[in-house]
Design a protein around this motif. Structure first.
Motif: not given
Length: 298
Positions: A235-241, A273-275, A290-294
């Protein structure tokens, strides 16, 4: 959609074999020109006039068409449909990148970080949630992946589709409301598969997406994390504050009832759920990619 209301695409999820002609004729209300009159209004009227054909007590003769007439009808339909366009309709995301708060430099930095993540995990098949016109989807494509580009906006998806088709880009743009994703429908709920039962990606991208789900749709971060975890390994995900101007726009017309919308709660929710493999502040912004791995729970 072209003549009345762009939201009418949702009828396709109810009438999976096609919108009934009498309903389409009623909705159009005379609009659509000669094409609509011939193929929708007159056709609907003809069906109604001949609905008793074939019954023993009917005195009417069944209407028959030759193969040549069938082909001519289909070809005329294709030509008419290909000429359809939605004019004078502006949607929230149809020109998103013309009004984003990103500078050109910040957008370029985001692209560089994304490419590094993609090159690291080397996915073959990617889902891009909130893809808009496919700007960032193409980074995954250029690294060798095939992409399904989901977006809630029909205009943005349409632009993406036509560009991909014209240039031979291996991308399938699809309209999707992630807050109300496609369910299993049809007989025994098996004719059309729900989103989670379709071909799973290696990686999901969700850029500038979470704040819309969390704030616009009131979906808690932990529920979002759980939902994402059923799709693919990465999962490549962006957090927008909240300090970001795009989030401030969302909060400008409503009370801020989101005390848990912050980076600490975000990381805690997704860490269930992810590392976390990578975390990068996008230079020129307060956003984080972020780059997450399940997690392997076996």
């Amino acid at each position: 959609m072209a003549e009345k209301d762009i939201r009418l695409n949702k009828l396709s999820s109810i009438f999976i074999d096609g919108i009934p002609l009498d309903m389409a004729s009623s909705l159009l209300g005379g609009k659509g020109g000669l094409f609509a009159r011939m193929h929708i209004s007159m056709h609907a009227k003809s069906i109604n006039n001949h609905k008793e054909d074939g019954k023993v007590h009917s005195k009417k003769q069944m209407v028959k068409l030759t193969k040549k007439q069938h082909l001519a009808l289909v070809e005329d339909l294709i030509r008419g449909i290909e000429k359809l366009s939605i004019k004078g309709v502006k949607t929230e995301w149809g020109d998103y990148y013309e009004h984003t708060n990103y500078s050109e430099e910040a957008a370029a930095n985001k692209g560089i970080i994304l490419k590094n993540y993609i090159d690291e995990i080397k996915p073959h098949f990617v889902w891009d949630m909130g893809a808009n016109d496919g700007t960032y989807s193409k980074i995954a494509i250029n690294s060798g992946a095939e992409v399904v580009a989901f977006d809630i906006d029909p205009i943005a998806t349409d632009l993406n589709y036509h560009e991909s088709k014209k240039n031979g880009i291996p991308m399938l743009p699809l309209v999707l409301d992630a807050a109300n994703p496609s369910p299993s429908i049809g007989f025994a709920n098996k004719e059309r598969k729900k989103l989670a039962d379709r071909h799973m990606p290696d990686c999901v991208m969700a850029l500038a997406f979470v704040h819309h789900m969390a704030i616009s749709n009131n979906i808690p971060l932990d529920m979002l994390a759980e939902w994402f975890s059923i799709f693919g390994r990465f999962l490549i995900i962006e957090f927008v504050p909240k300090t970001d101007s795009q989030v401030q726009i969302l909060l400008s017309t409503r009370k801020d009832i989101f005390p848990d919308y912050n980076i600490e709660c975000f990381e805690r929710a997704f860490s269930t759920y992810y590392e976390m493999r990578r975390k990068s502040i996008i230079p020129g912004t307060e956003r984080v990619l972020y780059l997450w791995e399940i997690k392997n729970n076996d």
